[in-house]
Enzyme design. Sequence first.
Site, mmCIF file in Angstrom:
data_model
loop_
_atom_site.group_PDB
_atom_site.id
_atom_site.type_symbol
_atom_site.label_atom_id
_atom_site.label_comp_id
_atom_site.label_asym_id
_atom_site.label_seq_id
_atom_site.Cartn_x
_atom_site.Cartn_y
_atom_site.Cartn_z
ATOM 1 N N HIS A 1 4.498 15.927 2.446
ATOM 2 C CA HIS A 1 3.288 16.728 2.236
ATOM 3 C C HIS A 1 3.444 17.679 1.050
ATOM 4 O O HIS A 1 2.507 17.881 0.278
ATOM 5 C CB HIS A 1 2.958 17.510 3.500
ATOM 6 N N TYR B 1 -5.433 20.809 7.304
ATOM 7 C CA TYR B 1 -5.121 20.477 8.696
ATOM 8 C C TYR B 1 -6.336 20.660 9.607
ATOM 9 O O TYR B 1 -6.469 19.967 10.617
ATOM 10 C CB TYR B 1 -3.947 21.324 9.196
ATOM 11 N N GLU C 1 6.218 23.586 5.689
ATOM 12 C CA GLU C 1 5.770 23.428 4.299
ATOM 13 C C GLU C 1 5.722 24.780 3.587
ATOM 14 O O GLU C 1 6.057 24.871 2.401
ATOM 15 C CB GLU C 1 4.419 22.721 4.287
ATOM 16 N N ARG D 1 2.268 8.503 -6.192
ATOM 17 C CA ARG D 1 3.386 7.786 -5.593
ATOM 18 C C ARG D 1 4.651 8.623 -5.775
ATOM 19 O O ARG D 1 4.775 9.386 -6.728
ATOM 20 C CB ARG D 1 3.590 6.406 -6.238
ATOM 21 N N GLY E 1 18.461 -3.167 -3.226
ATOM 22 C CA GLY E 1 17.384 -3.207 -4.192
ATOM 23 C C GLY E 1 17.151 -1.875 -4.869
ATOM 24 O O GLY E 1 18.091 -1.179 -5.285
ATOM 25 N N GLY F 1 7.623 4.557 1.014
ATOM 26 C CA GLY F 1 6.342 4.223 1.626
ATOM 27 C C GLY F 1 6.224 4.906 2.972
ATOM 28 O O GLY F 1 7.043 5.742 3.350
ATOM 29 N N PRO F 2 5.202 4.573 3.763
ATOM 30 C CA PRO F 2 5.026 5.191 5.076
ATOM 31 C C PRO F 2 6.237 4.956 5.966
ATOM 32 O O PRO F 2 6.830 3.870 5.957
ATOM 33 C CB PRO F 2 3.779 4.486 5.640
#
Length: 401
Positions: A88, A98, A140, A206, A276, A394-395
């Site tokens: 976040h 939120y 956060e 990203r 990778g 990613g997620p």
Amino acid sequence: MLSAQSSPVVRATLPTVEASLPAIAERFYQRLFDEHPALLSDLFNRANQANGSQREALAGAIAAFARLLVEHPEERPDAVLARIAHKHVSLGITPDQYTIVGRHLLGAVAEVLGEAVTPQVATAWDEVYWLMANALIAAEARLYAQAAVAGGDVWRRMEIAERREETADVVSLTLREPDHETARRFLPGQYVGVRVELPDGARQIRQYSLCCAPGSKTWRITVKREKPAGPGAPDGEVSSWLHAHAHAGDTLEVSLPSGDLALHDADTPLLLASAGIGVTPMLSMLHHLALSASTRRIHVLHADRSPAHHIHREEQAELVSRLTNASLHLWYERGARTLTGPDASEGTVSLDRLPLTPRTDAYLCGPLPFMRALRTGLLNAGLHARAIHYEVFGPDLWQSR
């Protein structure tokens, strides 16, 4: 901790809610983007929305948090939420968002479960949501304070000092401050968000690992061009844009360093295992270890399709050679016999030849099947689950399967 009134209600309804979470998550995002379409174009990853992985990750996070509240109320939720909080911060999330999310999430619960959501049930699950939300907001806020920025003020312009083609599908970008001052410090293993404007006007974000030494004058990210997830699916939006348009002299919007896969300084044995593109955070850790002249016992393990696909292979080997008590172990699907020097094997990764001890700290990064298989092997070798750290590009679907 859940209140005495809500705890039995959540415990009783958790199986029903868990079973319906995929539908709830789908309905939540529909509601959210209908009212706030800019969130899809400028904040959420459109590819992960299209393939459903973001819905799966959301469902997994809610289920894990709710189960922790009712089954282990004495435990703090920090471990469950730390990864989310860091992600976040890399996006610049603020507390007011939120409230919007909570309204649509609890509205989706009511729509999917219908009459089962009595006022008492609605109140209990509202409490679950705000316990989770407030814990994230607090985490956060601490991260923003540590970085000495206002909440959400994470974006800075950085100049591309150098572009290097690593393979046909991988490019490295060296970034520097426009005034050529030393780049902001980060912890080895962390990442940054990169935000680009796409041809349709969307501003997609990203995250990319920082694969350089902490404290260096410049940063470096390595970007793999994402392939279509299936027939008819598009290439990765941001990675393809960076491959086509990011050149030396251009500038990029880059966020604060974030991520909880940060190397802990200790004297315990260490395993750095990657596959990778997952080698990138491990390179930052190796740079840090080499610069600090670490004497820890270190096993570096990497798996790839072939030596030609192994990005930063020579750099990784050189960094390992600078460490007095480190070894490099490579696994390739093909081509291992062409290498001389490092321990290179063909086939599936095996831990058999690594003298791991229960005191070993392990850091993993790569495809989920690779990490899950390795984690099982490490647990069987006697490592505690708390000693196995991982990063997902990613997620985070780890807890949802």
